[in-house]
Design a protein around this motif. Sequence first.
Motif, PDB file in Angstrom:
ATOM      1  N   VAL A  11      -0.476   1.912   1.148  1.00  0.00           N
ATOM      2  CA  VAL A  11       0.730   2.724   1.245  1.00  0.00           C
ATOM      3  C   VAL A  11       0.335   4.190   1.162  1.00  0.00           C
ATOM      4  N   PHE A  12       0.784   4.966   2.158  1.00  0.00           N
ATOM      5  CA  PHE A  12       0.621   6.421   2.188  1.00  0.00           C
ATOM      6  C   PHE A  12       1.994   6.993   1.867  1.00  0.00           C
ATOM      7  N   PRO A  13       2.325   7.180   0.589  1.00  0.00           N
ATOM      8  CA  PRO A  13       3.684   7.604   0.254  1.00  0.00           C
ATOM      9  C   PRO A  13       4.026   8.985   0.804  1.00  0.00           C
ATOM     10  N   ALA A  14       5.268   9.116   1.279  1.00  0.00           N
ATOM     11  CA  ALA A  14       5.762  10.403   1.765  1.00  0.00           C
ATOM     12  C   ALA A  14       6.554  11.113   0.673  1.00  0.00           C
ATOM     13  N   GLU A  15       7.004  10.347  -0.312  1.00  0.00           N
ATOM     14  CA  GLU A  15       7.792  10.891  -1.418  1.00  0.00           C
ATOM     15  C   GLU A  15       7.582  10.002  -2.637  1.00  0.00           C
ATOM     16  N   THR A  16       7.982  10.496  -3.790  1.00  0.00           N
ATOM     17  CA  THR A  16       7.744   9.743  -5.022  1.00  0.00           C
ATOM     18  C   THR A  16       8.457   8.390  -5.027  1.00  0.00           C
ATOM     19  N   GLU A  17       9.581   8.284  -4.345  1.00  0.00           N
ATOM     20  CA  GLU A  17      10.291   7.000  -4.294  1.00  0.00           C
ATOM     21  C   GLU A  17       9.444   5.925  -3.618  1.00  0.00           C
ATOM     22  N   ASP A  18       8.609   6.320  -2.667  1.00  0.00           N
ATOM     23  CA  ASP A  18       7.709   5.359  -2.020  1.00  0.00           C
ATOM     24  C   ASP A  18       6.721   4.773  -3.021  1.00  0.00           C
ATOM     25  N   ILE A  19       6.284   5.591  -3.955  1.00  0.00           N
ATOM     26  CA  ILE A  19       5.344   5.122  -4.981  1.00  0.00           C
ATOM     27  C   ILE A  19       6.014   4.051  -5.830  1.00  0.00           C
ATOM     28  N   SER A  20       7.228   4.322  -6.246  1.00  0.00           N
ATOM     29  CA  SER A  20       7.985   3.360  -7.043  1.00  0.00           C
ATOM     30  C   SER A  20       8.184   2.047  -6.286  1.00  0.00           C
ATOM     31  N   LYS A  21       8.542   2.143  -5.017  1.00  0.00           N
ATOM     32  CA  LYS A  21       8.751   0.941  -4.194  1.00  0.00           C
ATOM     33  C   LYS A  21       7.451   0.157  -4.041  1.00  0.00           C
TER      34      LYS A  21
END
Length: 120
Positions: free
Chosen positions: A41-51
Motif C-alpha cells: 500500500v502506497f498511502p495517499a493520506e493517513t486514512e489509507d494507513i488506517s484502512k
Amino acid sequence: MSYSIAELKSACKGIVAKPGDEGYDYSKWAPNGTLPSKVVVFPAETEDISKAVKFAHANHLDIGIRGGGHNSSTASASDGLLLNMRKFNKVRVDEKAKVGYLQPGALVFDVENETAKYGT
C-alpha cells in the motif's frame, strides 16, 4: 471478518499493489533482497494507513513499513502487507522551539535541505 485486496483498492485513495501489478517491484529497495509481500500500500493520506492496518488485521497479515528507502536492510520486509511511506516525506522545522518534524518517508536529503535554512 476478512475482505479482499480489491475491496482495499477501492477503499484507498493511494495505490494498492499485489504481485504482478504495476509498481509492485518499485515498492522494494531490492526485489531480490526482501520478502515478497502479498500486498503493498502506497498511502495517499493517513486514512489509507488506517484502512491498510485494519485490512492486515482482518486477514491475519504481518505488517512491514518502508520509509524513504534509504536503508538496504530487510528489517521492514513483510511477507504480508507492506506500507510504503515514500510519499509521506514532509519536513518541518519549528525554529523557535528548535524542533524538527519528519514524516517517515523523508530522506536525509529532505532533512538537510530544510534544516540548512536555519543554520547548523
